[in-house]
Design a protein around this motif. Structure first.
Motif, PDB file in Angstrom:
ATOM      1  N   LEU A   1      13.454  -1.730 -34.721  1.00 36.53           N
ATOM      2  CA  LEU A   1      12.070  -1.439 -34.369  1.00 36.53           C
ATOM      3  C   LEU A   1      11.294  -2.577 -34.989  1.00 36.53           C
ATOM      4  CD1 LEU A   1       9.815   0.431 -32.973  1.00 36.53           C
ATOM      5  CD2 LEU A   1       9.903   1.618 -35.373  1.00 36.53           C
ATOM      6  N   ILE A   2      11.149  -3.067 -36.153  1.00 39.42           N
ATOM      7  CA  ILE A   2      10.367  -3.896 -36.436  1.00 39.42           C
ATOM      8  C   ILE A   2      10.557  -5.277 -35.916  1.00 39.42           C
ATOM      9  CG2 ILE A   2      12.050  -4.825 -38.507  1.00 39.42           C
ATOM     10  CD1 ILE A   2       8.149  -3.899 -38.660  1.00 39.42           C
TER      11      ILE A   2
ATOM     12  N   THR B   1      14.673 -11.029 -31.589  1.00 40.74           N
ATOM     13  CA  THR B   1      13.898 -10.124 -30.785  1.00 40.74           C
ATOM     14  C   THR B   1      14.761  -9.223 -30.374  1.00 40.74           C
ATOM     15  OG1 THR B   1      11.999 -11.575 -30.286  1.00 40.74           O
ATOM     16  CG2 THR B   1      12.269  -9.444 -29.235  1.00 40.74           C
ATOM     17  N   VAL B   2      14.830  -7.985 -30.459  1.00 45.80           N
ATOM     18  CA  VAL B   2      15.639  -6.783 -30.439  1.00 45.80           C
ATOM     19  C   VAL B   2      15.199  -6.574 -28.624  1.00 45.80           C
ATOM     20  CG1 VAL B   2      16.249  -4.553 -30.524  1.00 45.80           C
ATOM     21  CG2 VAL B   2      16.215  -6.117 -32.460  1.00 45.80           C
ATOM     22  N   SER B   3      16.189  -6.391 -27.972  1.00 45.71           N
ATOM     23  CA  SER B   3      15.746  -5.845 -26.423  1.00 45.71           C
ATOM     24  C   SER B   3      15.464  -4.620 -26.349  1.00 45.71           C
ATOM     25  CB  SER B   3      17.133  -6.081 -25.581  1.00 45.71           C
ATOM     26  OG  SER B   3      18.344  -5.250 -25.845  1.00 45.71           O
ATOM     27  N   GLU B   4      14.698  -4.045 -25.507  1.00 46.96           N
ATOM     28  CA  GLU B   4      14.313  -2.817 -25.041  1.00 46.96           C
ATOM     29  C   GLU B   4      15.564  -1.990 -24.888  1.00 46.96           C
ATOM     30  OE1 GLU B   4      11.820  -0.836 -21.564  1.00 46.96           O
ATOM     31  OE2 GLU B   4      10.563  -2.299 -22.577  1.00 46.96           O
ATOM     32  N   ARG B   5      16.377  -2.395 -24.275  1.00 50.24           N
ATOM     33  CA  ARG B   5      17.781  -1.655 -24.234  1.00 50.24           C
ATOM     34  C   ARG B   5      18.480  -1.244 -25.361  1.00 50.24           C
ATOM     35  NH1 ARG B   5      23.006  -3.281 -20.306  1.00 50.24           N
ATOM     36  NH2 ARG B   5      24.153  -1.366 -20.791  1.00 50.24           N
ATOM     37  N   GLU B   6      18.611  -2.270 -26.444  1.00 51.34           N
ATOM     38  CA  GLU B   6      19.155  -2.058 -27.479  1.00 51.34           C
ATOM     39  C   GLU B   6      18.041  -0.918 -28.238  1.00 51.34           C
ATOM     40  OE1 GLU B   6      20.636  -3.985 -31.748  1.00 51.34           O
ATOM     41  OE2 GLU B   6      19.717  -5.228 -30.119  1.00 51.34           O
TER      42      GLU B   6
ATOM     43  N   SER C   1       9.695   1.894 -25.017  1.00 50.07           N
ATOM     44  CA  SER C   1       9.771   1.490 -23.659  1.00 50.07           C
ATOM     45  C   SER C   1       8.460   1.821 -22.689  1.00 50.07           C
ATOM     46  CB  SER C   1      10.956   2.098 -22.954  1.00 50.07           C
ATOM     47  OG  SER C   1      10.772   3.452 -22.755  1.00 50.07           O
ATOM     48  N   ALA C   2       8.656   0.697 -21.718  1.00 49.00           N
ATOM     49  CA  ALA C   2       7.481   0.924 -20.597  1.00 49.00           C
ATOM     50  C   ALA C   2       7.301   2.053 -19.903  1.00 49.00           C
ATOM     51  CB  ALA C   2       7.597  -0.229 -19.706  1.00 49.00           C
TER      52      ALA C   2
END
Length: 243
Positions: free
Chosen positions: A30-31, A3-8, A67-68
């Motif tokens: 993204l995917i 899983t890719v972090s939100e920051r990345e 992002s949130a």
């Protein structure tokens, strides 16, 4: 699949906004990322129902966010935000048009591009080209890969808004010795011109093997008079809908 972090993901999005050459890296992240989407605050349905908005070009699309913070900035009364894997969002909305970070200039993803992203794990760079950019010599294609010809002459299903397709080649006049590039030139219904161009890009990207030469895509409004140069060079469509 990690899983890719939100920051990345946010970093990749900003990079893609700075240059189209970074778009493939963004879509590959993204995917594999978690994203945010809107649902009604009150909903009696037992299934999750996502909010759609009307795009300025007239079609319905589902907005989602990387992002949130971006989701919260765009939200309004009557909606709540859910977080889910992007791959799940795309799988459960196949056939829909998506908008990533719509208030920040993010990409529109048409259904065929969503399918490509799910199947291949990324989308390749899409650069808009114009036949008016610099002096070019355009002629009917002298040769083209067999699988490209088969894809364009009706062996690959084409949406009804793509009406005519010409396969041409173009060479810049300031470099006459350079190798010509292929040009797919399609007549498309006016309200679907960008989607038509991007659908044809997806067709080319799905070919196996891929063409060794550069393949550009351009479109014209099928409701208007056919561009004069097509008759001048004796171009014959490789696909015509017959409507």
């Amino acid at each position: 699949m990690s899983t890719v972090s939100e920051r990345e993901l946010e970093y990749r999005f900003e990079q893609a906004m700075q240059s189209y050459t970074n778009e493939s890296s963004f879509f590959a992240c993204l995917i594999r990322a978690m994203v945010y989407a809107y649902v009604p605050v009150s909903d009696d349905s037992k299934r999750v129902r996502l909010i759609q908005f009307r795009h300025p070009d007239g079609y319905e699309a589902i907005p989602f966010f990387t992002s949130a913070q971006r989701a919260a900035r765009s939200s309004f009364n009557g909606l709540r935000t859910i977080r889910l894997p992007c791959s799940t969002l795309f799988e459960q909305t196949r056939g829909a048009t998506m908008m990533v970070n719509p208030n920040d200039g993010g990409a529109v993803l048409f259904p065929e591009e969503v399918a490509t992203l799910l199947d291949s794990g990324t989308l390749e760079t899409f650069e808009k080209v114009s036949l008016k950019e610099g002096p070019v010599d355009i002629r009917p294609a002298a040769s083209a890969p067999d699988n490209l010809m088969r894809a364009l002459d009706g062996n690959v299903p084409l949406p009804p808004f793509i009406r005519d397709i010409y396969l041409l080649e173009k060479r810049t006049l300031d470099g006459a010795s350079s190798r010509p590039s292929l040009l797919i030139y399609a007549g498309v219904e006016a309200h679907q011109m960008e989607r038509g161009a991007r659908h044809l890009v997806s067709v080319v990207q799905a070919l196996d093997p891929r063409p060794a030469d550069v393949v550009d895509v351009a479109v014209f409004d099928i409701a208007q008079a056919k561009p004069n140069f097509l008759d001048e060079i004796g171009a014959i469509p490789v696909f015509a809908s017959g409507d």
